[in-house]
Design an enzyme around this catalytic site. Sequence first.
Site, PDB file in Angstrom:
ATOM      1  N   SER A  51     106.722  59.094 -53.184  1.00 46.39           N
ATOM      2  CA  SER A  51     105.459  58.825 -52.834  1.00 46.39           C
ATOM      3  C   SER A  51     104.515  58.628 -54.091  1.00 46.39           C
ATOM      4  O   SER A  51     103.460  57.865 -54.030  1.00 46.39           O
ATOM      5  CB  SER A  51     104.837  59.697 -51.902  1.00 46.39           C
ATOM      6  OG  SER A  51     104.975  61.125 -52.414  1.00 46.39           O
ATOM      7  N   ASP A 340      95.664  64.582 -50.103  1.00 48.00           N
ATOM      8  CA  ASP A 340      96.073  65.380 -48.585  1.00 48.00           C
ATOM      9  C   ASP A 340      96.847  66.465 -49.442  1.00 48.00           C
ATOM     10  O   ASP A 340      96.501  66.881 -50.339  1.00 48.00           O
ATOM     11  CB  ASP A 340      96.876  64.493 -48.013  1.00 48.00           C
ATOM     12  CG  ASP A 340      98.167  64.001 -48.805  1.00 48.00           C
ATOM     13  OD1 ASP A 340      98.669  64.505 -49.822  1.00 48.00           O
ATOM     14  OD2 ASP A 340      98.914  62.730 -48.697  1.00 48.00           O
ATOM     15  N   HIS A 343      99.570  65.196 -52.192  1.00 47.73           N
ATOM     16  CA  HIS A 343      99.113  64.029 -53.325  1.00 47.73           C
ATOM     17  C   HIS A 343      97.721  64.289 -54.060  1.00 47.73           C
ATOM     18  O   HIS A 343      96.769  64.299 -53.178  1.00 47.73           O
ATOM     19  CB  HIS A 343      99.339  62.752 -52.746  1.00 47.73           C
ATOM     20  CG  HIS A 343     100.764  62.424 -51.969  1.00 47.73           C
ATOM     21  ND1 HIS A 343     100.865  62.395 -50.704  1.00 47.73           N
ATOM     22  CD2 HIS A 343     101.922  62.117 -52.476  1.00 47.73           C
ATOM     23  CE1 HIS A 343     102.166  62.357 -50.307  1.00 47.73           C
ATOM     24  NE2 HIS A 343     103.125  62.203 -51.537  1.00 47.73           N
TER      25      HIS A 343
END
Length: 353
Positions: A51, A340, A343
């Site tokens: 990600s 979040d 991340h």
Amino acid sequence: MEPFVFMKLSYSSSRLATFLFSVVLIGVHSVARVTLPENVIVPAVIAFGDSIVDQGANNNLTTVVKANFSPYGKDFVAGKPTGRFSNNKTPADMIVEELGIKELLPAYLDPSLDEKELLTGVSFASGGSGYDPQTPKIVGVLSCSDQLRQFKEYIGKLKHIVGEKRTQSILANSLFLVVAGSDDLANTYFTIGIRKLQYDIPSYTNLMVSSASDFIKDIYQLGARRIGVFSAPPIGCLPSQRTLGGGGLRRCAEKYNNAASLYNKKLKQQLEYLNRTLAQSRIIYLDIYNPIVAIIENPIKYGLEVVDRGCCGTGNIEVSILCNHLLPTCPDDSKYFFWDSYHPTNKGYSILC
Ligand SMILES: *[C@@H]1O[C@H](CO)[C@@H](O)[C@H](O)[C@H]1NC(C)=O
Ligand SMILES: *[C@@H]1O[C@H](CO)[C@@H](O)[C@H](O)[C@H]1NC(C)=O
């Protein structure tokens, strides 16, 4: 195709510049701040992994690991959620921009991708993926071998557009980013625990490094030469991992950090070995562990206020579908290291880069 010379780097002494400088200058032993010779050209950036450099690959997958809804993308162009796991650009975007290649690195799977974009690079990375083949399986995302398969398809398309010779030259001069490992440790090993029965931490980190090494050899076989490999972050300090493994006070989970350090140490050794043995390769180990620890220990120094929770919702656990439009976000994400519970914010990434 215009050759892209990154003049910008001659004036920059950021960590990103140092990294780019060392990964693209084959055979030159030097440090940043030195003016780059004008003939150093990076035609494209090609990213693999998870990600951190997922540019939207998961948008059309059946998985919970997604970020193509608000508040993701809050500070992106037009506040658009694109599948990037942050409020704005990812490190992959920052790198192509720093190199003067383009403004954003698109996902290979972006349905609106035009042919010309292929020449300057794409990302194959898929949020939730990892070196351990179990890691992408658990959450239904693209494994390293899926990404490799798409990379082969991409090479076929390049050959079709610019021919065999140009394709080899693009591959040999491009910057390859490989960013994975944190989901293996944080999700597969510690949180879900399916590997704990079979492996202790030393043997699990061996599995990760051996799989990372195979992956690097595979892309090398296909023509990659300039390869930057990210270390694991201090996973015990990710907000979600503080919540899950850091006790009532949500301290950094030390056991998790120790596993990440052990993995990093082995990864670095293996990369040194590959760097020596794969002819003409230029492989760089990019340490993100120590810089993140430094930021978390002294946020004020970096203009930050909150480093133990994310900006989305309570910040303690919300990530992917749990971080959604129903939740409030913090008033000023530029004061937060994490967007979040997993991340970094764009601000966090820009300090690191
Ligand atoms: C999304 O996935 C479905 C099947 O999984 C496929 O048929 C469709 O073409 C994909 N759409 C895009 C835009 O990639
Ligand atoms: C690979 O070799 C170059 C010098 O040729 C060096 O700058 C770089 O740090 C090495 N990479 C690793 C991972 O040891």
